[in-house]
Design a protein around this motif. Structure first.
Motif, PDB file in Angstrom:
ATOM      1  N   PRO A 103       0.827  -1.215   0.000  1.00  0.00           N
ATOM      2  CA  PRO A 103       0.000   0.000   0.000  1.00  0.00           C
ATOM      3  C   PRO A 103       0.859   1.262   0.000  1.00  0.00           C
ATOM      4  N   TRP A 133      -1.013  -0.219  -3.822  1.00  0.00           N
ATOM      5  CA  TRP A 133      -2.365  -0.772  -3.942  1.00  0.00           C
ATOM      6  C   TRP A 133      -3.172  -0.645  -2.656  1.00  0.00           C
ATOM      7  N   ARG A 143      -9.984   4.633  -6.968  1.00  0.00           N
ATOM      8  CA  ARG A 143      -8.983   3.761  -7.575  1.00  0.00           C
ATOM      9  C   ARG A 143      -8.388   2.821  -6.551  1.00  0.00           C
ATOM     10  N   GLU A 145      -5.248   1.496  -7.269  1.00  0.00           N
ATOM     11  CA  GLU A 145      -3.789   1.544  -7.444  1.00  0.00           C
ATOM     12  C   GLU A 145      -3.394   2.969  -7.805  1.00  0.00           C
TER      13      GLU A 145
HETATM   14  N1  LIG Z   1      -2.125   3.609  -0.082  1.00  0.00           N
HETATM   15  C1  LIG Z   1      -2.792   3.761  -1.230  1.00  0.00           C
HETATM   16  C2  LIG Z   1      -2.694   2.816  -2.240  1.00  0.00           C
HETATM   17  C3  LIG Z   1      -3.400   3.001  -3.407  1.00  0.00           C
HETATM   18  C4  LIG Z   1      -4.165   4.136  -3.539  1.00  0.00           C
HETATM   19 BR1  LIG Z   1      -5.150   4.431  -5.124  1.00  0.00          BR
HETATM   20  N2  LIG Z   1      -4.247   5.045  -2.587  1.00  0.00           N
HETATM   21  C5  LIG Z   1      -3.577   4.877  -1.445  1.00  0.00           C
END
Ligand SMILES: Nc1ccc(Br)nc1
Length: 446
Positions: A103, A133, A143, A145
């Motif tokens: 993440p 992610w 989203r 990703e």
């Molecule tokens: N941490 C994270 C991962 C993916 C997205 Br899109 N936003 C935050």
């Protein structure tokens, strides 16, 4: 290639094509929910953005690193109630291992630093651009990703490290046309929170949880914030005092409340002084309410915001001096930031600063006769070996089609390989912008 009938290429008698084993299922041609494809136009913008990330990192003497997008889930299991934990894209692999799509990049960086141990001299200045992610119920249609640019400095306890990191982001913004009128940085220190909690003898182990609650201060109603703070054991009085301190927007005021002896005020004073030296004072402001939503920050924290207040935080970061030791590594000071690839593009659109990035090719090479396809391939190779970009026409197409394609790919000139000229060791050249055309010897083509 052979036609599969047991012999060389045959004419009209060739066997019918083999029957497909199973009925063709029409697949969903869209990418998985919450993910994006990058067709050429979007990929040009992404490459432009990443090129600027990398150029700034290079200007600051940082070295690029990367890690697997798949990590052990354990790297991200923190108990402070972070959103990043709730939305972890985790699963059990075929070896029954608990794994997760990362993440964020910082834990992987910390893991690599520990793995390298004493073999890498400090300070480390590493950067990465990687896809991160989250698995969020698609209710909000957000989203799953995004790509993040991270820069991290490991081994420098002084605030000079944070000042350098903010400078690198200011440099990035300037490179792409964003000014201090468009964007600012809210800067604070978690030591402010620490010092208030200490005044109310609230135990250290609540620190992470309190930070995560405070980070929601602009996202949920203040009564909910108060309720959550009390639920982790803070008294009514401590909550009121804490919220009072967090509303402070001036360092002078903060010093009046906390006194000048604490590290929080000292760190922030030094940072603002260094900002003067770097020349980015107009970009930063003290705002005690900034805590960021990651539990591991321990000191200075900052986030880039759009002054019109239309967008979510553009980037964010801070000091995380305890993270490596929580992974069993040495107690190494560390700080860094993450910069996502989505909000910045929204900001550039808002400001009319999206770059014009069309496909450019210098030459389109075409054989005027199918028998000259080999000759055209030779011409293309000669030009490519000179470092010229070439779109080689690979099929026997009418000139009308070639001119249309030349326009679509923004070719600068058309190289025509025709029998008459080729017999003389020459090719035809047409400059597509001016229409000028001439013949040139192959060995004089440049
Ligand atoms: N941490 C994270 C991962 C993916 C997205 Br899109 N936003 C935050």
């Amino acid at each position: 290639s052979e036609n599969g009938s047991g012999g060389g290429r045959s004419g009209a008698l060739s066997a019918p094509p083999p029957v497909l084993e199973e009925a063709v299922q029409k697949i969903d041609v869209n990418p998985p929910k919450g993910t994006r494809d990058f067709p050429p136009e979007e990929m040009r913008l992404r490459n432009w953005l990443f090129h600027n990330f990398r150029e700034v990192s290079r200007l600051y003497g940082f070295e690029e690193v990367d890690f697997p997008v798949l990590e052990s889930e354990a790297l991200f299991i923190r108990k402070a109630g972070e959103e990043i934990r709730d939305q972890l894209y985790c699963f059990e692999d075929r070896g029954n291992r608990r794994v997760a799509l990362r993440p964020e990049l910082t834990p992987s960086l910390a893991r690599l630093v520990i793995q390298k141990g004493k073999s890498v001299p400090l300070p480390l200045k590493w950067f990465a651009v990687g896809q991160c992610w989250r698995y969020e119920r698609m209710t909000r249609g957000r989203r799953r990703e995004h790509y993040q640019w991270n820069m991290d400095i490991i081994g420098v306890p002084e605030v000079t490290a944070e000042a350098e990191l903010i400078s690198s982001i200011v440099t990035f913004f300037k490179r792409i046309g964003i000014t201090a009128s468009d964007v600012g940085f809210k800067v604070s220190s978690r030591k402010v929170l620490q010092e208030v909690l200490k005044c109310y003898s609230i135990s250290e182990n609540l620190f992470g949880k309190v930070c995560i609650i405070i980070d929601k201060i602009e996202k949920i109603p203040i009564d909910e914030i108060k309720k959550e703070l009390k639920s982790v054991g803070m008294s009514e009085e401590a909550v009121e005092e804490l919220l009072q301190v967090l509303s402070i927007k001036s360092l002078t005021k903060l010093e009046e409340i906390l006194g000048g002896a604490g590290e929080a005020v000292a760190d922030l004073k030094q940072l603002f002084s260094l900002a003067e030296n770097f020349g980015y004072s107009e970009w930063i402001q003290f705002d005690a309410s900034v805590v960021r939503g990651l539990a591991y920050y321990t000191g200075i924290v900052f986030e880039g915001f759009d002054r019109e207040g239309k967008l979510r935080a553009i980037c964010g970061g801070g000091r995380y001096d305890r993270l490596l030791s929580t992974f069993g590594g040495d107690d190494l000071p560390a700080c860094g930031f993450g910069f996502g690839d989505a909000v910045i593009v929204e900001l550039l659109k808002e400001k009319g600063l999206l770059p014009e990035l069309s496909l450019q090719v210098e030459n389109i090479v075409c054989a005027l006769d199918p028998d000259l396809q080999g000759a055209a391939s030779t011409v293309a190779t000669i030009l490519r070996e000179k470092g010229q970009t070439v779109d080689l026409v690979l099929e026997n197409k009418p000139l009308k089609w070639v001119f249309k394609r030349a326009g679509r790919i923004n070719a600068q000139r058309l190289i025509l390989v025709g029998n008459t000229e080729w017999q003389k060791g020459m090719v035809g050249v047409k400059i597509l912008s001016s229409g000028e055309q001439y013949e040139v010897k192959l060995d004089e083509l440049e």
